[in-house]
Design an enzyme around this catalytic site. Structure first.
Site, PDB file in Angstrom:
ATOM      1  N   SER A   1     -17.824 -19.736   1.894  1.00 53.75           N
ATOM      2  CA  SER A   1     -18.938 -20.176   1.039  1.00 53.75           C
ATOM      3  C   SER A   1     -18.697 -21.546   0.431  1.00 53.75           C
ATOM      4  O   SER A   1     -19.631 -22.201  -0.019  1.00 53.75           O
ATOM      5  CB  SER A   1     -19.190 -19.150  -0.071  1.00 53.75           C
ATOM      6  OG  SER A   1     -18.137 -19.179  -1.007  1.00 53.75           O
TER       7      SER A   1
ATOM      8  N   LYS B   1     -16.772 -20.946  -6.959  1.00 50.09           N
ATOM      9  CA  LYS B   1     -18.053 -21.634  -6.770  1.00 50.09           C
ATOM     10  C   LYS B   1     -18.063 -22.893  -7.637  1.00 50.09           C
ATOM     11  O   LYS B   1     -17.215 -23.075  -8.504  1.00 50.09           O
ATOM     12  CB  LYS B   1     -19.220 -20.725  -7.221  1.00 50.09           C
ATOM     13  CG  LYS B   1     -19.411 -19.451  -6.401  1.00 50.09           C
ATOM     14  CD  LYS B   1     -20.005 -19.703  -5.036  1.00 50.09           C
ATOM     15  CE  LYS B   1     -20.129 -18.446  -4.207  1.00 50.09           C
ATOM     16  NZ  LYS B   1     -18.846 -17.843  -3.803  1.00 50.09           N
TER      17      LYS B   1
END
Lengths: 437, 148
Positions: B69, B106
């Site tokens: 990701s 993230k």
């Protein structure tokens, strides 16, 4: 009050403020840092061999789980209540402890690491508001850097700092920070503190004190000093003086040199066979010798202790014996030979053994080897040294037991420790790092 | 990462294979006879990756990345992240966050009053943190380590 002055140590630093920083439910908190889903859920950590419950989260305490309860008795209850159970993970706790202590060292040069999860700090006197502000800053910093919540107790002596820390833990309004500064607060707190909960009093003395009607810290401070010294020894008197705001215990900033090294562990299951005992013993000797060399020490005496489980039915046996070596040494083979000789003497067949342990005693610094009439051959010692150094190096670089002694047994060992619920070594092993998605 | 992106590499010097404590060179007087080394007065410590990557050891943890990701930010599956918990998280930082009990890496951003966690990969839509969600920043990512 007559003998107060006599026992007051002249070198005690007057006017220092002591902080006791204690990690909240330390082992549980370590597990939670790397498994955040455990936050707010009941968690317990078990002792070596998954024997007893040795750490509990607040939620587990609320469920009525007591300290030291045998795991096997509580297992069905824990499962029913959905309690998260962990075997003790000392590589993790040791590393996290070092981080906490390092973070604390930034606040003052006066630091005494008291245990794996407790640390005394010394500060110069300051207004109460400033001290409380520092204490909160300490708490926030340790929490942010390491994820470990701590409680801070501040007071004019170490014994009072211990009590302040207890208040910081027990009283939710304190937000884990408590200062025992003025006489009134100290008196009120001592009146609420059972003598059993005072640092240095111990359960036996507490029982005795209760029989004499001395129930609280305040009762104790009000006793004549002569009476205290006669019944609780000089250490008891020092404790009482400390409760009376007179510092007797100073910060011990340099750890005392090790007097002995102990490697001892219960077996995963009972062992009857002498060879298996010998393998466990060899493993202990290997660990003890590694620690000895890491500290730059030589051992003069080896002690082996052997015992059955006295809580189980069946014939019981326990014995220990020492052997003093001709020359102090840090070489695994020499220590191993002495230990196996002791096992030969101690071993009796027909018993189910629970535990074998080895202690290295009469430790001397490596460079202080005493002159001997019959010194060991220098070349031999040198080669031995090189070999040990190489082995230790390989085991440091490539992981524990990369190079091992055949005497410790090869393949799976029946005497291995039981650790059915152990978490990864999140901070000390490359292949066990926490995963993030 | 810039160095790799442009295709140029710069030789920095040798790094020690094994880093154990701080090594202080003390070899000046090792050879009692013979010629003194002309380098003796110019000794430097060998380059130390540990020192390069970590500024606050007590607060720095390593974690392993699982999934792709963050591949757009040069963070690949299996990479080791150097996470410094003592850094204060700001918007734009790549962080390890706890969202509903799970650790995730993230980029931290904000839209108005709402915190967002953005992946660096087209296949992962940004996560807006809802008020009822349990959310905290675990640490700020300070480096990436990858063996080829």
């Amino acid at each position: 009050m007559s003998s107060t002055q006599t026992f007051f140590p002249s070198n005690a630093p007057r006017g220092m403020v002591y902080a006791l920083v204690d990690c909240n439910n330390f082992y549980v908190s370590c597990e939670r840092v790397f498994a955040p889903r455990l936050q707010g859920r009941p968690v317990v950590v078990l002792s070596n061999n998954d024997g007893c419950i040795i750490a509990r989260s607040e939620e587990a305490k609320t469920l009525g789980i007591a300290m030291g309860e045998p795991f096997h008795k509580r297992e069905p209850f824990l499962r029913r209540e959905g309690v998260n159970v962990f075997s003790s993970n000392y590589p993790l706790y040791g590393d996290m402890s070092a981080r906490v202590m390092e973070a604390l060292s930034r606040f003052t040069p006066h630091q005494e690491i008291y245990s794996i999860d407790e640390c005394f700090l010394g500060f110069v006197p300051a207004p109460d508001a400033d001290l409380l502000c520092t204490a909160r800053h300490i708490r926030e910093t340790v929490r942010q850097w390491t994820g470990i919540p701590v409680s801070v107790g501040l007071a004019p002596t170490k014994t009072l700092a211990k009590i302040a820390n207890r208040c910081a833990k027990k009283d939710p309004a304190s937000k884990n920070v408590c200062l025992l500064g003025d006489t009134t607060t100290i008196k009120q707190t001592l009146a609420r503190t059972d003598v059993e909960d005072i640092w240095g009093i111990g359960r036996r003395y507490a029982r005795f004190l209760h029989t004499r009607g001395v129930d609280t810290g305040l009762d104790l401070v009000r006793m004549p000093r002569d009476w205290v010294r006669n019944h609780l020894t000089v250490v008891g008197l020092q404790t009482v003086l400390e409760l009376d705001r007179q510092p007797c215990f100073v910060l011990e900033t340099t750890p005392a040199p090790a007097k002995s090294i102990v490697c001892s562990r219960s077996f995963g299951r009972r062992i009857r066979d002498k060879q298996a005992l010998g393998e466990a013993l060899a493993r202990h000797i290997q660990r003890a010798a590694e620690r000895l060399r890491a500290k730059g020490l030589l051992a003069h005496t080896v002690r082996v202790a052997l015992e059955t489980n006295r809580f189980q039915p069946g014939p019981q046996y326990a014995a220990r014996r020492c052997q003093t070596l001709f020359h102090p040494t840090d070489a695994t083979p020499a220590l191993h030979k002495a230990a196996q000789g002791l096992l030969d003497i101690l071993y009796r067949s027909g018993f189910a053994y629970q535990k074998i342990g080895v202690t290295l005693l009469e430790l001397v610094p490596h460079n202080h080897r005493q002159a001997s009439l019959f010194p060991p051959a220098a070349a031999e010692t040198g080669r031995q040294r090189d070999l040990m150094r190489t082995v230790d190096h390989l085991n440091t670089v490539y992981g524990r037991d990369t190079v091992t002694w055949a005497a410790s047994g090869l393949g799976p060992q029946q005497w291995h420790m039981r650790q059915n619920h152990v978490s990864p070594r999140y901070t000390t092993a490359w292949d066990e790092l926490p995963c993030v998605g | 990462m810039d160095i790799l992106a442009t295709g140029h590499v710069q030789i920095l010097g040798p790094a020690p294979l094994v880093q154990k404590e701080q090594q202080i060179p003390l070899y000046t007087a090792r050879v009692p006879a013979g010629f003194p080394s002309p380098a003796d007065d110019h000794l430097d410590r060998p380059l130390d990756l540990h020192e390069y990557l970590i500024s606050n050891e007590a607060a720095t943890f390593m974690v392993r990345v699982s999934g792709d990701s963050m591949s757009g930010a040069g963070i690949l599956d299996g990479d080791i992240l150097v996470v410094d918990r003592s850094l204060s998280p700001r918007t734009g930082h790549i962080v390890v966050a706890v969202l509903d009990g799970e650790l995730t890496v993230k980029r931290l951003t904000r839209r108005g009053e709402q915190w967002r966690l953005e992946a660096a990969h087209d296949g992962y839509p940004p996560l807006t943190v809802r008020p009822e969600q349990e959310f905290l920043v675990w640490g700020v990512v300070a480096g990436v380590v990858r063996r080829l």
